[in-house]
Design a protein around this motif. Structure first.
Motif, short mmCIF file in Angstrom:
data_model
loop_
_atom_site.label_atom_id
_atom_site.label_comp_id
_atom_site.label_asym_id
_atom_site.label_seq_id
_atom_site.Cartn_x
_atom_site.Cartn_y
_atom_site.Cartn_z
N MET A 1 0.85 -1.20 0.00
CA MET A 1 0.00 0.00 0.00
C MET A 1 0.88 1.24 0.00
O MET A 1 1.86 1.33 0.72
N ALA A 2 0.54 2.21 -0.86
CA ALA A 2 1.34 3.43 -0.95
C ALA A 2 1.04 4.35 0.23
O ALA A 2 -0.02 4.31 0.81
N ALA A 3 2.02 5.18 0.55
CA ALA A 3 1.82 6.16 1.62
C ALA A 3 2.24 7.52 1.12
O ALA A 3 3.10 7.64 0.24
N ILE A 4 1.62 8.54 1.69
CA ILE A 4 1.96 9.91 1.31
C ILE A 4 3.42 10.18 1.64
O ILE A 4 3.91 9.81 2.70
N GLY A 5 4.11 10.82 0.68
CA GLY A 5 5.51 11.14 0.91
C GLY A 5 6.49 10.17 0.27
O GLY A 5 7.67 10.46 0.14
N GLU A 6 5.99 9.00 -0.14
CA GLU A 6 6.87 8.03 -0.80
C GLU A 6 7.27 8.55 -2.18
O GLU A 6 6.56 9.37 -2.76
N ALA A 7 8.42 8.03 -2.70
CA ALA A 7 8.81 8.41 -4.06
C ALA A 7 7.74 7.93 -5.03
O ALA A 7 7.34 6.77 -4.98
N PRO A 8 7.24 8.81 -5.91
CA PRO A 8 6.17 8.40 -6.82
C PRO A 8 6.64 7.29 -7.75
O PRO A 8 7.74 7.36 -8.30
N ALA A 9 5.80 6.28 -7.92
CA ALA A 9 6.15 5.15 -8.80
C ALA A 9 5.33 5.24 -10.08
O ALA A 9 4.27 5.86 -10.11
N PHE A 11 2.88 4.19 -13.14
CA PHE A 11 1.71 3.34 -13.34
C PHE A 11 1.89 2.65 -14.68
O PHE A 11 2.05 3.32 -15.71
#
Lengths: 550, 314
Positions: A1-9, A11
Motif C-alpha cells: 500500500m502506498a503512503a503519502i511522501g513516498e517516491a512516486p512510482a 503506473f
C-alpha cells in the motif's frame, strides 16, 4: 500500500514487452563462462608468466581487473543508452559512422573468430583429449593428437561442435552452460581442496611415479622439468606482490587473452527501465570478472604451495616453447602439465584422473558455444544494413539454423585451422586473436567517451546521464580509462618489433600481414557494398542519419 | 512510390515528430505507422503538501520547484513514450490502491495524447502531398480507433478498412497471437486466421497487395524475442531467444504472396526476410531512446516490384 511522501512510482498498463528484468545469477553465469579461468586462463595467460621472470602475476591481475572494471561500466552504460542494439557494431555506427563500425566489428566479431577456432581446438586437445588419452592408456591416440594432423582433426571437430551449438540456439545452450558451470566449479573445488591439503613432497613423489607410469619417464621427472626450463635462475622467483608495477605490467598484455571478455554477450535490456537495470547489467559482468580473478588468485597461491612455483612455471614454459616450436622437445613429459591432470596424478588412480579431466571438460563445453554465436549476430546486422547480401541472413525454416552465416564462419575457420595446424608460424600469432578484438573494443571505448557530446539527446534521455565524476559523464571517464588500458596493451603488443625482442611475438611480417589482410578485406567489402548499393539507389550513409525533430 | 514505415512508437513524442518529418527527409510519398501508437506507462508528478512537485523517472527522484521545471520534466517523460500526469498526494495514493482509477486515467491520457498527435500531423503535413497513415495494434485500446478514423490528414486502416496507395492495396491487421500480457487485440491462431482471411478478401491481386500485419510471421527471424519465465523475468539472462510470431500470419503470407509484408510487435527483432516471393520487414523499435527505426521501401509501380529497401535509424 502506498503512503503519502513516498517516491512516486510509475503506473504501468497491460502492454507487450513489460518484462521484470532477469536474474543476476544468469547474467553472471554468461560473463563468468566467457572469462573462462580454465580454458583461457590456464591454457595461455597463466602459462606464459614464466616469460616475465622479474614480474609478478598477482599485481598484474589486480591492475588489469581495475581497468577492465572500467570496460564493464562502459559497456553496461552503452547497453543502458542503446539497448537491444546488437553491441559494438551498432554503438560504433551511431557515434563513429557506418564504415568504421563495419570494419572494426567484422574484424573483431567475425574474421578473427576464424583464428579462434584452432585456438579452441588446441585447448580441447591439451586440456581434455590428451590427458584423457594418457589416463586411459591410449598411447596411439596420444601420439596422433600430438601430431599436426591430429590437431587439424580436432579443429574440424571443434568447428562442427561450435556450429552445432549455434544451431541448438542460445536457449538450449544456456541449459548446457548451467550444467557445465556446476560440474566445472565442483571439479575446481575438489582440485583446490587437494592442492590445499596435499603436500608438495607428496605431489613431487606422485608426479615422478605417475609420469613414469603414464609417459615412461625415468629418474626424477619433477626436477628434470625444472631443469629443462633453464632451472630456477630462468624462472620467476616466488609468488608475491613486488614489484607491483614495473616488470609486472608486462604480464598484463598476456592476461588480456583471458580476462578482457566479461562483456561478451550482454546486449539485452528491458523496457520501461531505469538506473537499477544499468546496475543489474553491470553487476552481472562485474561478478563474472572479479569472481574469476579471485579464483585465479587462490589457484596461483595454491599452485605455488602444492606444485611449487618453479615447477608450475617450468612445466608451462616447456609446453609453450614446444607448442610454438621454440624447442624440439616438450621436456620430460610429452603433454602439457595441465594442473587438473597433475592433481589427478596425485590420486595414483587413472580412473579418478580421467574423471577429473572429464569434469574439467565442462569448462570447455560451457564456453565453446560462444565461438560462433556473436559472429552470426554481426553478420545478420551487416546484412540488415544492406552491406552484406540479404542471403547471408537466411535462416533455414525447418531447423532455424543460420545456414549462410555458419558457412561464412565454418569454411574460413577450417582454412585458417589448416594453416595453424600445419605451419609453426601461425600458432605463434595467438595474441593476434586478442589484439584484433581489443581494437574493436577500443573503437567502442572511444564511441562511449564522445557519445554524451555527439549524441547529446540520446545520452540525456538515458539513466546514465545522472552518473558523473567531477561534472564529467561517467561513461566518458570509464571510456577514456578503457581506451588508455587498451592503448597500453596495443602499444606493448606492437612495439618493439619481434626482431628487436618483442615479448608477445606478434609484431612481425606474418602477423601484420595476417591482421592487415583482415582489415583490408573488411574495407574492400564495405567499399564494394557502397558502390553496388549506390547503383541500386541505396545510400549506406543514410542508415544512421538522424531525422530532424522540429 | 516510396514508403516510409515505422512501428511501435508507443507514445514517444520525439519519434512521432521525426515520423512527421520523415516524408520530406527521405522523399517518401507515404509515411506509415504500422501499429502500437500509444504509451505503456504514466509518470505521476505528485504535488506535496508544501506545494512542491515530486516525480520519479528512471529510478531517480526529482523535486520540481517551478512550472518551467515541471514542463521540462513532462517533455522528457513524453519523449520516452510515457504520459506525465499531475496529481495531488491524495490522488496518487488513491490511484495506487484502485486499478479502476488508473485505467480511467490511462484512457484519458492516451486519448489526449492521440488527439495531440493528430493535431501535430495536421499542422505539419496539410498541403504537402505526403500521406500519413497510423494504424492501431494490440497494445492500443479500441477507443483510439474512432479518433484516428475521424482525423482529416491522418488516415487509418484495419482488417475491415483496406487503404489504397495508388493502385496498391494495403491490408492492415492490428490483432496478434496471444502474448503473456493479455493485451487489447489478441486472438488464438484459428481466430486470427479467420480475421486475416476476412482482411485479405479485400485484396484481389497479390502483386498489388501490401500486408501491414502487426504480428510478424512465426519463425521468420522477424519474431525473435527473449524467452520469459512465467513471472515475466528473462530466461538465462536474456540470452535465450525464441520465435514468438504468428503461424497464421506466416501461413497467410505463404499462401497469398503479397508484394510486401510489413510487421512490428517484436521490438528487438529488426530484420528482413523473404517468404516465397514476398519481402517481409520488421524495422524494430527503439522508441524509448527516441531513435526512429524504420524501413524505407521503394516500389516500382510499373513493374509492381520492390525496387529496393533499407532499414534505417533516423
Amino acid at each position: 500500500m502506498a503512503a503519502i511522501g513516498e517516491a512516486p512510482a510509475l503506473f504501468l498498463r497491460k502492454a507487450t514487452g513489460l518484462v521484470k528484468g532477469w536474474s543476476k545469477f544468469d547474467a553472471f553465469l554468461y560473463s563468468f563462462m566467457s572469462v573462462n579461468f580454465v580454458t583461457l586462463g590456464l591454457f595461455f595467460s597463466l602459462s606464459v608468466i614464466g616469460y616475465v621472470p622479474a614480474g609478478q602475476v598477482l599485481p598484474a591481475l589486480l591492475i588489469s581487473g581495475a581497468f577492465i572494471t572500467c570496460l564493464v561500466v562502459t559497456y553496461a552504460g552503452l547497453i543502458s543508452i542503446m539497448p537491444r542494439a546488437g553491441g559494438d557494431y551498432v554503438w560504433q555506427s551511431r557515434v563513429l559512422g557506418g564504415g568504421i563500425a563495419f570494419v572494426l566489428a567484422v574484424t573483431g566479431w567475425w574474421f578473427i573468430l576464424w583464428y579462434w577456432t584452432p585456438i579452441y581446438a588446441s585447448i580441447l586437445n591439451v586440456e581434455v583429449l590428451q590427458p584423457l588419452a594418457a589416463f586411459t592408456g591410449m598411447d596411439g591416440l596420444l601420439t596422433f593428437l600430438g601430431k599436426d594432423i591430429g590437431l587439424f582433426t580436432i579443429c574440424v571437430v571443434t568447428a562442427l561442435l561450435a556450429g552445432y551449438l549455434v544451431s541448438l540456439g542460445m536457449e538450449g545452450y544456456a541449459r548446457i552452460q548451467k550444467v557445465c558451470f556446476y560440474l566445472g566449479v565442483g571439479a575446481l573445488v575438489l582440485v583446490f581442496l587437494v592442492m590445499l591439503f596435499g603436500s608438495r613432497a607428496g605431489f613431487e613423489s606422485a608426479f615422478n611415479e605417475e609420469a613414469a607410469n603414464l609417459f615412461g619417464t625415468t629418474g626424477n621427472a619433477y626436477r628434470d622439468t625444472i631443469a629443462f626450463a633453464g632451472g630456477d635462475a630462468a624462472l620467476p622467483a616466488d609468488i608475491g606482490l613486488t614489484p607491483f608495477f614495473g616488470e609486472s605490467l608486462l604480464i598484463i598484455p598476456f592476461l588480456c587473452f583471458w580476462i578482457l571478455w566479461p562483456n561478451w554477450g550482454s546486449t539485452l535490456y528491458g523496457e520501461v527501465r531505469g538506473a537499477s537495470d544499468f546496475k543489474r547489467v553491470m553487476s552481472g559482468m562485474m561478478w563474472g570478472l572479479w569472481v574469476t580473478i579471485a579464483i585465479a588468485v587462490v589457484f596461483l597461491l595454491l599452485a605455488s604451495k602444492f606444485f611449487g612455483w618453479d615447477f608450475f612455471n617450468a612445466g608451462n614454459v616447456n609446453f609453450i616453447n614446444y607448442f610454438y616450436a621454440y624447442t624440439d622437445s616438450p621436456g620430460p613429459t610429452p603433454v602439457w602439465n595441465y594442473p587438473p591432470m597433475l592433481v589427478g596424478m596425485f590420486f595414483h588412480n587413472d580412473l579418478i584422473g580421467a574423471l577429473i579431466i572429464l569434469a574439467f571438460g565442462a569448462w570447455f563445453l560451457g564456453w565453446a558455444g560462444t565461438l560462433f554465436l556473436s559472429s552470426t549476430r554481426v553478420i545478420f546486422a551487416a546484412a540488415f544494413d544492406r552491406i552484406l547480401p540479404e542471403k547471408v541472413a537466411d535462416v533455414s525454416e525447418r531447423r532455424h539454423v543460420p545456414v549462410w552465416a555458419l558457412v561464412l564462419m565454418l569454411v574460413p575457420s577450417l582454412i585458417v585451422s589448416a594453416f595453424y595446424a600445419f605451419t609453426t608460424v601461425f600458432k605463434t600469432l595467438i595474441l593476434d586473436a586478442t589484439l584484433v578484438i581489443a581494437v574493436t573494443f577500443l573503437g567502442t571505448a572511444i564511441a562511449a567517451m564522445i557519445l554524451p557530446y555527439r549524441k547529446k539527446r540520446l545520452y540525456e534521455s538515458s539513466a546514465m546521464a545522472r552518473y558523473k565524476i567531477g561534472g564529467i559523464p561517467l561513461i566518458t571517464v570509464t571510456g577514456a580509462l578503457t581506451a588508455l588500458f587498451l592503448g597500453y596493451n596495443l602499444y606493448k603488443w606492437l612495439w618493439p618489433p619481434l626482431s628487436e625482442g618483442n615479448l608477445y611475438a606478434i609484431n612481425n611480417a606474418d602477423s601484420l600481414l595476417f591482421m592487415g589482410g583482415m582489415y583490408l578485406l573488411a574495407v574492400i567489402i564495405y567499399v564494394v557494398a557502397k558502390i553496388v548499393r549506390k547503383s541500386q539507389g541505396i545510400d549506406l550513409g543514410a542508415i544512421h542519419k538522424e531525422i530532424p525533430v522540429e | 512510390m516510396k514508403i516510409f514505415f515505422v512501428t511501435d512508437l508507443h507514445g514517444s513524442e520525439i519519434c512521432w515528430k521525426k515520423f512527421l518529418n520523415a516524408g520530406s527527409f527521405y522523399g517518401a510519398d507515404v509515411v506509415i505507422l504500422g501499429g502500437d501508437v500509444t504509451g505503456k506507462a504514466m509518470v505521476p508528478i505528485v504535488q506535496r503538501a508544501n506545494g512542491t512537485w515530486e516525480a520519479s523517472l528512471q529510478d531517480h527522484r526529482d523535486t520540481l520547484e517551478s512550472e518551467d521545471a515541471i514542463v521540462e520534466f513532462e517533455k522528457r517523460v513524453m519523449n520516452r513514450g510515457y504520459y506525465p500526469i499531475r496529481v495531488s498526494d491524495q490522488e496518487y495514493v488513491a490511484m495506487q490502491e484502485d486499478e479502476v482509477l488508473v485505467d480511467k486515467r490511462f484512457k484519458e491520457v492516451m486519448l489526449d495524447g492521440t488527439e495531440r498527435w493528430i493535431a501535430m500531423a495536421e499542422e505539419k503535413l496539410v498541403g504537402t502531398g505526403i500521406r500519413v497513415i497510423a494504424c492501431p495494434a494490440n497494445d492500443d485500446m479500441f477507443e483510439i480507433d474512432d479518433l484516428l478514423s475521424g482525423a482529416q490528414v491522418v488516415e487509418t486502416g484495419d482488417e475491415d478498412h483496406p487503404i489504397q496507395l495508388g493502385e496498391f492495396t494495403m491490408v492492415s491487421m492490428g490483432w496478434t497471437n496471444p502474448t503473456p500480457w493479455n493485451t487489447f487485440r489478441e486472438a488464438e491462431e484459428p481466430e486470427l486466421a479467420k480475421r486475416i482471411d476476412t482482411a485479405i478478401a479485400a485484396a484481389s491481386d497479390p502483386e498489388t497487395t501490401i500486408f501491414n500485419f502487426h504480428a510478424p510471421p512465426y519463425g521468420s527471424k522477424l519474431d525473435n524475442a527473449p524467452a520469459l519465465n512465467p513471472d515475466l523475468t528473462y530466461v538465462s539472462g536474456g540470452q535465450a531467444i525464441r520465435p514468438v510470431g504468428s503461424t497464421s500470419v506466416h501461413e497467410s503470407i505463404k499462401r497469398f504472396q503479397p508484394l510486401l509484408s510489413l510487421h512490428g510487435h517484436i521490438h528487438e527483432s529488426k530484420g528482413a526476410t523473404r517468404i516465397g516471393k514476398t519481402l517481409a520487414l520488421n524495422p524494430g523499435s527503439s522508441y524509448e531512446e527516441g531513435i526512429l527505426q524504420a524501413a524505407v521501401v521503394n516500389i516500382d509501380e510499373k513493374k509492381r516490384k520492390v525496387k529496393n529497401y533499407q532499414l534505417v535509424n533516423g
